[in-house]
Design an enzyme around this catalytic site. Structure first.
Site, mmCIF file in Angstrom:
data_model
loop_
_atom_site.group_PDB
_atom_site.id
_atom_site.type_symbol
_atom_site.label_atom_id
_atom_site.label_comp_id
_atom_site.label_asym_id
_atom_site.label_seq_id
_atom_site.Cartn_x
_atom_site.Cartn_y
_atom_site.Cartn_z
ATOM 1 N N THR A 123 -4.071 -5.183 5.753
ATOM 2 C CA THR A 123 -5.339 -5.118 6.461
ATOM 3 C C THR A 123 -6.465 -4.501 5.668
ATOM 4 O OG1 THR A 123 -5.954 -3.427 8.120
ATOM 5 C CG2 THR A 123 -4.121 -2.909 7.062
ATOM 6 N N TYR A 147 -1.567 4.599 9.656
ATOM 7 C CA TYR A 147 -1.294 3.059 9.737
ATOM 8 C C TYR A 147 -1.749 2.250 8.320
ATOM 9 C CZ TYR A 147 -2.801 -1.639 10.827
ATOM 10 O OH TYR A 147 -2.870 -2.858 10.824
HETATM 11 N N1 LIG Z 1 -5.531 -7.358 15.115
HETATM 12 C C1 LIG Z 1 -6.206 -6.987 13.908
HETATM 13 O O1 LIG Z 1 -7.372 -6.983 13.950
HETATM 14 C C2 LIG Z 1 -5.285 -6.981 12.616
HETATM 15 C C3 LIG Z 1 -6.201 -6.437 11.526
HETATM 16 C C4 LIG Z 1 -5.626 -6.202 10.313
HETATM 17 C C5 LIG Z 1 -4.172 -6.311 10.213
HETATM 18 N N2 LIG Z 1 -3.365 -6.747 11.274
HETATM 19 C C6 LIG Z 1 -1.925 -7.053 11.214
HETATM 20 O O2 LIG Z 1 -1.383 -8.123 11.958
HETATM 21 C C7 LIG Z 1 -0.134 -8.188 12.475
HETATM 22 C C8 LIG Z 1 -0.319 -8.563 14.006
HETATM 23 O O3 LIG Z 1 -1.254 -7.850 14.616
HETATM 24 P P1 LIG Z 1 -1.531 -8.021 16.061
HETATM 25 O O4 LIG Z 1 -3.066 -7.975 16.294
HETATM 26 O O5 LIG Z 1 -0.979 -9.490 16.614
HETATM 27 O O6 LIG Z 1 -0.835 -7.139 16.956
HETATM 28 P P2 LIG Z 1 0.333 -7.334 18.202
HETATM 29 O O7 LIG Z 1 0.565 -5.840 18.545
HETATM 30 O O8 LIG Z 1 -0.427 -8.247 19.399
HETATM 31 O O9 LIG Z 1 1.330 -7.889 17.474
HETATM 32 C C9 LIG Z 1 2.541 -7.322 17.135
HETATM 33 C C10 LIG Z 1 3.804 -8.072 17.372
HETATM 34 O O10 LIG Z 1 5.062 -7.368 16.890
HETATM 35 C C11 LIG Z 1 5.865 -6.898 17.976
HETATM 36 N N3 LIG Z 1 6.892 -5.964 17.357
HETATM 37 C C12 LIG Z 1 6.254 -4.944 17.057
HETATM 38 N N4 LIG Z 1 7.257 -3.722 16.550
HETATM 39 C C13 LIG Z 1 8.454 -4.682 16.437
HETATM 40 C C14 LIG Z 1 9.627 -4.578 16.241
HETATM 41 N N5 LIG Z 1 10.059 -3.247 15.718
HETATM 42 N N6 LIG Z 1 10.499 -5.481 16.256
HETATM 43 C C15 LIG Z 1 10.244 -6.736 16.947
HETATM 44 N N7 LIG Z 1 8.956 -6.926 17.257
HETATM 45 C C16 LIG Z 1 8.053 -6.035 16.936
HETATM 46 C C17 LIG Z 1 5.317 -6.650 19.146
HETATM 47 O O11 LIG Z 1 5.913 -6.984 20.197
HETATM 48 C C18 LIG Z 1 3.884 -7.856 18.933
HETATM 49 O O12 LIG Z 1 4.462 -9.242 19.700
HETATM 50 C C19 LIG Z 1 0.258 -6.579 12.462
HETATM 51 O O13 LIG Z 1 1.145 -6.287 11.204
HETATM 52 C C20 LIG Z 1 -1.025 -5.814 12.253
HETATM 53 O O14 LIG Z 1 -0.972 -4.652 11.271
HETATM 54 C C21 LIG Z 1 -3.975 -6.982 12.589
#
Ligand SMILES: NC(=O)c1ccc[n+]([C@@H]2O[C@H](COP(=O)([O-])OP(=O)(O)OC[C@H]3O[C@@H](n4cnc5c(N)ncnc54)[C@H](O)[C@@H]3O)[C@@H](O)[C@H]2O)c1
Length: 329
Positions: A123, A147
């Protein structure tokens, strides 16, 4: 390729799953514990292509080991994590355990079972508050919340694991402001308490929120509001496929994923009002801690080294796709 996707029921994971199903070249297994992921997204994606789903928590090492032993994965795309910055400040250990410790465990299994490629969701939050608003991959990383630190530590673990295991390669993708939904409105961002600006604007347009806030109008920018690099979810998804292919014939690397230009909060809100025809209420609120004035990706490395060709670099397109999705759910 035989690919494991962790967190494939989540916002970004489900769009990358869709892109992989559309290219129909891989055998895919998704794991998720549905902490924030959506079962509906997985059901919808069954209409796009075939994949296996296993409900599994990343903390369950014994179950993960069984999955690795029976699948022989070539690649892992690791999305599963907690993503709320504010919560990470109140409960940092929750973030270090899920985002860092569980990731270390997953990397350990990947090395143990001979998985050769590991794509990691990092990120822009790992950069913290950069002095210069445009950051490249080797800009200083000084995260200002647990985070961001939990992700930076995972980056380091990946680098060390790859240095010690010549067959193990990583692709670290540092996402900027991800927004929008799939163009066919099949899937999109599901969680109702999201803090992402475009999601919140579409929730306000559709009456799910009474109003929305602008956090600070006194930044040193053209209109006083923060500037961010908003990237369409489908272009973010295609970056994963490009980096996966890149690793076939190249070493591990790190890529910023953004468009390289930004829009202010006010520009986003005004565009959302124009597209929707809804003049929703906007409230002025104080600055939030740790919001840099400008945060834009220098993404020239991704454009120059990989086959990535963004197709949705248009704020109206991004907001229109988010709005179509919000109206559907
Ligand atoms: N959304 C953004 O703008 C953004 C920006 C930068 C980085 N990210 C990174 O992208 C990735 C996905 O983000 P997102 O927006 O899709 O979030 P999200 O919360 O929609 O997706 C995360 C998924 O991981 C699953 N999960 C979490 N912990 C778990 C565990 N212990 N075991 C199994 N499943 C688990 C959740 O149920 C969910 O389906 C993350 O790693 C996040 O840090 C997101």
């Amino acid at each position: 390729m035989n690919i494991l996707i962790t967190g494939g029921a989540g916002y970004i994971g489900s769009h990358v799953l869709k892109a992989l199903l559309e290219r129909a070249a891989d055998k895919i297994t998704v794991i998720d514990n549905f902490y924030s992921g959506s079962q509906d997204a997985l059901v919808a994606l069954e209409s796009v292509g075939k994949f296996d789903f296993i409900k599994c928590d990343l903390a369950d090492t014994a179950h993960l080991k069984e999955i690795f032993a029976s699948h022989k994965f070539d690649a892992i795309i690791h999305f599963a994590a907690y993503i709320e910055v504010f919560e990470s400040m109140q409960n940092p250990l929750k973030y270090y355990l899920n985002n860092t410790a569980n990731t270390a465990n997953l990397i350990n299994l990947a090395v143990e079972f001979g998985v050769e490629k590991f794509i990691f969701s990092s990120t822009a939050a790992t950069y913290g508050e950069p002095k210069d608003g445009v950051v490249c991959e080797n800009s200083p990383q000084n995260p200002i919340n647990p985070y961001g630190t939990s992700k930076l530590m995972s980056e380091q673990i990946l680098k060390d694991a790859a240095a010690a295991n010549s067959k193990f390669k990583y692709g670290i993708l540092r996402y900027f402001n991800v927004a929008g939904a799939s163009s066919d409105s099949l899937i999109g961002q599901n969680y109702p308490n999201a803090t992402h600006l475009i999601k919140v604007a579409t929730q306000t347009i559709t009456g799910k929120r009474a109003n929305m806030s602008i956090f600070g109008r006194d930044y040193d920018t053209k209109d006083g509001t923060c500037i961010r690099d908003y990237i369409h979810i489908e272009d973010l998804a295609s970056a994963h496929l490009a980096v996966l292919d890149y690793l076939n014939s190249n070493d591990s690397d790190i890529f910023n994923v953004g468009y390289g230009h930004g829009f202010s909060v006010l520009e986003v809100i005004n565009t959302a009002k124009k597209i929707s025809g809804v003049d929703f209420e906007v409230i002025d609120a104080p600055r939030r801690l740790g919001d840099p004035a400008v945060l834009i990706a220098d993404s020239s490395k991704l454009r120059n080294l990989t086959s990535w060709k963004p197709k949705k670099d248009n704020l109206k397109t991004i907001i229109a796709s988010a709005l179509a999705w919000e109206k559907k759910i």
